[in-house]
Design a protein around this motif. Sequence first.
Motif, PDB file in Angstrom:
ATOM      1  N   UNK A  79       0.844  -1.197   0.000  1.00 57.24           N
ATOM      2  CA  UNK A  79       0.000   0.000   0.000  1.00 57.24           C
ATOM      3  C   UNK A  79       0.877   1.245   0.000  1.00 57.24           C
ATOM      4  N   UNK A  80       1.925   1.196   0.826  1.00 56.27           N
ATOM      5  CA  UNK A  80       2.835   2.345   0.865  1.00 56.27           C
ATOM      6  C   UNK A  80       3.479   2.552  -0.501  1.00 56.27           C
ATOM      7  N   UNK A  81       3.829   1.435  -1.123  1.00 52.85           N
ATOM      8  CA  UNK A  81       4.418   1.529  -2.448  1.00 52.85           C
ATOM      9  C   UNK A  81       3.474   2.167  -3.450  1.00 52.85           C
ATOM     10  N   UNK A  82       2.225   1.735  -3.442  1.00 52.48           N
ATOM     11  CA  UNK A  82       1.224   2.300  -4.350  1.00 52.48           C
ATOM     12  C   UNK A  82       1.092   3.794  -4.149  1.00 52.48           C
ATOM     13  N   UNK A  83       0.955   4.197  -2.889  1.00 55.17           N
ATOM     14  CA  UNK A  83       0.718   5.615  -2.621  1.00 55.17           C
ATOM     15  C   UNK A  83       1.928   6.462  -2.997  1.00 55.17           C
ATOM     16  N   UNK A  84       3.119   5.981  -2.667  1.00 55.42           N
ATOM     17  CA  UNK A  84       4.272   6.827  -2.973  1.00 55.42           C
ATOM     18  C   UNK A  84       4.512   6.860  -4.488  1.00 55.42           C
ATOM     19  N   UNK A  85       4.245   5.760  -5.184  1.00 53.93           N
ATOM     20  CA  UNK A  85       4.374   5.777  -6.644  1.00 53.93           C
ATOM     21  C   UNK A  85       3.385   6.734  -7.290  1.00 53.93           C
ATOM     22  N   UNK A  86       2.167   6.753  -6.717  1.00 52.22           N
ATOM     23  CA  UNK A  86       1.186   7.683  -7.264  1.00 52.22           C
ATOM     24  C   UNK A  86       1.637   9.116  -7.029  1.00 52.22           C
ATOM     25  N   UNK A  87       2.120   9.352  -5.850  1.00 54.36           N
ATOM     26  CA  UNK A  87       2.560  10.710  -5.517  1.00 54.36           C
ATOM     27  C   UNK A  87       3.666  11.182  -6.438  1.00 54.36           C
ATOM     28  N   UNK A  88       4.544  10.257  -6.800  1.00 55.20           N
ATOM     29  CA  UNK A  88       5.705  10.695  -7.563  1.00 55.20           C
ATOM     30  C   UNK A  88       5.474  10.615  -9.074  1.00 55.20           C
ATOM     31  N   UNK A  89       4.315  10.200  -9.487  1.00 51.93           N
ATOM     32  CA  UNK A  89       4.034  10.154 -10.928  1.00 51.93           C
ATOM     33  C   UNK A  89       3.871  11.573 -11.451  1.00 51.93           C
ATOM     34  N   UNK A  90       4.444  11.831 -12.603  1.00 53.06           N
ATOM     35  CA  UNK A  90       4.459  13.229 -13.038  1.00 53.06           C
ATOM     36  C   UNK A  90       3.103  13.729 -13.546  1.00 53.06           C
ATOM     37  N   UNK A  91       2.156  12.848 -13.729  1.00 55.12           N
ATOM     38  CA  UNK A  91       0.856  13.311 -14.189  1.00 55.12           C
ATOM     39  C   UNK A  91      -0.127  13.503 -13.035  1.00 55.12           C
ATOM     40  N   UNK A  92       0.343  13.130 -11.829  1.00 59.73           N
ATOM     41  CA  UNK A  92      -0.573  13.258 -10.693  1.00 59.73           C
ATOM     42  C   UNK A  92      -0.369  14.614 -10.043  1.00 59.73           C
ATOM     43  N   UNK A  93      -1.459  15.338  -9.944  1.00 57.97           N
ATOM     44  CA  UNK A  93      -1.386  16.689  -9.408  1.00 57.97           C
ATOM     45  C   UNK A  93      -1.497  16.700  -7.884  1.00 57.97           C
ATOM     46  N   UNK A  94      -2.430  15.954  -7.381  1.00 57.30           N
ATOM     47  CA  UNK A  94      -2.581  15.884  -5.920  1.00 57.30           C
ATOM     48  C   UNK A  94      -3.343  14.608  -5.601  1.00 57.30           C
TER      49      UNK A  94
END
Lengths: 364, 363, 260
Positions: A167-182
């Motif tokens: 879960x931590x991996x999913x969230x941090x990957x989402x956070x660091x994706x360049x298309x994700x704003x928030x």
Amino acid sequence: MAETICRALRDGGLEGEHAPALTIKDSLVSPFGFDVFTHVLAQLSNYVLAGKSQSRGLVIVAFSRSPSFYVDLLKKKGIDVASSQKWVQILDCYTDPLGWKNWLNAKDLSEEASSLSKVWKDVRNLDKLYTSIIELGKGLVGQGNGRFSIAIDSVSEMVRHASISSVAGLLSNLRSHDRVSSIFWLLHSDLHEVRFTAVLEYLSSMVASIEPCTIGQRGDLENLSLLEQNFRKGKFHVRFKRRNGRVRIMCEELLLELSGIKFTSVSSEEEIINQRLLPKVQFNLQLSEKERTERAKVVLPFEHQGNGKPIQIYDGRRSLNENNDETGKLPTDEDTDKGQIIYFRDSDDEMPDSDEDPDDDLDI
Amino acid sequence: MAATKPRLSSFSRNISALHSSQSPGVKYGPNGSTFVSTGIPDLDKILGGGFPLGSLVMVMEDAEAPHHMLLLRNFMSQGLVHNQPLLYASPSKDPRSFLGTLPSPASSKDDKSRDRDPEQEKGLRIAWQYKKYMGEQQPNFDSHRDNKQDYCSEFDLRKPLERHYLTGPRVDCFSIQDSKNLAALQDRCATFLAQFQRNDGSSSLVGRIAIQSFCAPQCEHSNMEWDMLSFIKSLKGMLRSSNAVAVITFPPSLLSPSCTKRWQHMADTLLSVAAIPDEDKELAKLLSGYQDMVGLLNVHKVARMNTQVPVILDATTFSIKLHKRRYLVLECLNQAPVDGSSGSSYGTSGSCSGSSKTGTLDF
Amino acid sequence: MDNQSLNLLDRALGFDQQSEPWSLSGRVVVIEDCVETSGSFVLHQLVKRSLAPNSSNVIIFVAFANSFSHYDRILRKLGCNLVAQMDNKRFIFFDMLMLRGPDGDQGRIGEGTLVSLYEKIQKKLSGLPGDKKNYVTIMIDDVSLMEVAANGASDFVLDFLHYCHALTSEFDCTLVTLNHEDIYSSMEGSTFMLQMEYLADILIKAEPLSTGLAADVHGQLTVLNKGTSHRLGSLGNKIQNFHFKVKENNVEYFYPGSRV
């Protein structure tokens, strides 16, 4: 302030920066987490629709409510649902998270809901979930540089099917994706060990905790009205990790009303928080203006000798203005020159050395 | 005067509400329930008639005393005396040897525990207007004393059960020490209970199952908590459609607290026994009859078949005594007369009973 | 039925004589009890209310704890004929007493049992005629025995409850579950009961009085009604606490000290 966090989500992240991430944390004694979540969701949706936000689309990962619920929610907030598929998509992890349904009734979801959502049947596989979220988002904002926001309606539910680290991996990957704003998510802290809450707080840039107004035992029936109060209002604490490295701490009161949740500021709370930050000591570490000038006036022991006057040994009877004393009060002038120590020797055998001040050879 | 009779109160009414059936081994009760005797007259009274058919009885053991064996033996003997087939399972390698310790009903020639009542009453001078009530308090089945087979026999613990009761297909023994999983026991129970299928109508044959120390550590299944729970659940399911009663004893100290709670919830009737400290002067002062007490019995739950009304007992803690060292007798706890100097007054027996629930004291 | 005045439990549940007889559509009710005080009577009361003649409710009753005849006898004394309701297709009974999974891999049996139970329920729901579909109540007696049936796979039981929750939003049906709170409170670190409390819209807790058991008062009920949270516009939650005495044909509810 709730407005602040919504604006932070709206503004999104800078180039090369992780997307701002918000954890909304509640517990059974003040179960407003989901109300706050929907409030933030509605606010962000409004920003997205009005074109005021960095993100041009919103992906809702729904674990604890059905897509129809979110459709109704948007409608109730006055958002036009018919054209919504251009800017919002729901990844439906609610209807059939484990693939138990062999078939899906076409009538399961309303038409509106089905056009906005995609059913996800395998919540145990977080890698695939990640890919799916990204695809859904990209589908909304197109292939260019457009960015989208993500809302996860219950991380508590997500972690029931997967390990903490995934879960931590999913969230941090989402956070660091360049298309994700928030990105923001909801957590029920009493359902997990402390470590999981700590992990999520570590991964977020804003932590909003909802706490009860009055802390009483859950089973305390004598205070029914007190308990009831905890179900109508609560305290809303936000810790905001700012870019300059400082933590902004805000506190509000929240009230549950017919139209939704309402935030009111409680100024007295800030003081309490600040006081909590400082360690509790018995010293008065703050100096008033008067105390500061007095301090400036004091001549320190190593300063005043050796400029022509006779050298004096400190004998402990001078009044002390320059140092903090235990009570935090300034000693008044009356207190000095009173009180002497009269020493009676136990016997004549006593070594004369014991009288000596070991610092005598020093010129203080 | 300290009453030595157990408080009858509402239960004497229940007894009279039980109708005798053709076979002395069963009695009909309210809500279509049928009772069999526990083998202990006082316990029958406390429970409102006995154990209802189709119910599961659980007895929580105290690791420090074997009082559950007293309950088990009387239960088993009672069934055999009434020709009710018995399935007995225990962790011992040779369960059959236990049968030799089963007590026999006291013959009518012997002194019985009930005989003490008229003796005591002779010494009482009762106002005339209350004499009529004294007669009512006699248990109904005293009048059937001359019948060869009472619903509940008075068992003499010093007299072993006659051999002829123990032979034949009526008694089936099973050791639960070796069976790797509980499937074998479950099958055995299933075949046993198949003889007592409940059809709407007459209850012809009635059976009893006694399982001793179900989670004893020498049994291989003793640390398979979910398997044991599964067994109990299926046993209960089978019982519900049979004319049989099962008594399971177990030491809760060997299970996790939540598992114990699950077992407690599954029981229809829940009892617990407790040891009392030896030569305890404090207790001797607090409780009258302490010298004769063997142990304590707590009634936590009484089976309510086919009804939603719970049974609230006046007293839930009883002392186990052996009258004349032969007959098992249960008495409400009585507080010894308090001398004015001592500060303690309404102490409960909580300190000596191992169970959490203590009853109210009578005085 | 309408002429009968509403008792305290009815009011705490939000029943109102003016509005529709069944206002629990789409809501999840969790009943908690303990060894000392059984909460089954609340379940019986809900069955009776649900099958009131002027309503068109259908009950799917999943029984792990007792056989049909047990409920039949009890409800009959409460004035409700379950056999007749079964014939009317208003009372559907799933007898799970003898449920025994196939021998084999422990983990998978648990899930398999529950998946097939879910499928059965969903099939029944989908198979109902259109007008009846909207007033279904699924009752589970009780959840701790469902865990036993699933061989201790509590996670799968939570998954099953989640799927039932999804049914409530899909069909607008009501979900009523009974569980024994003292099993989980004596377990360290157990969040099972908390998970159920999060799912619940209405939480009904049956406990003994702090003074112990008494012949006149069998215990106390605490009802937490979380307002109409599934339809937005929550009014906040209400808590009620009152005592009860269970009788054969009725249950009396009264505020402490106000017993008539």
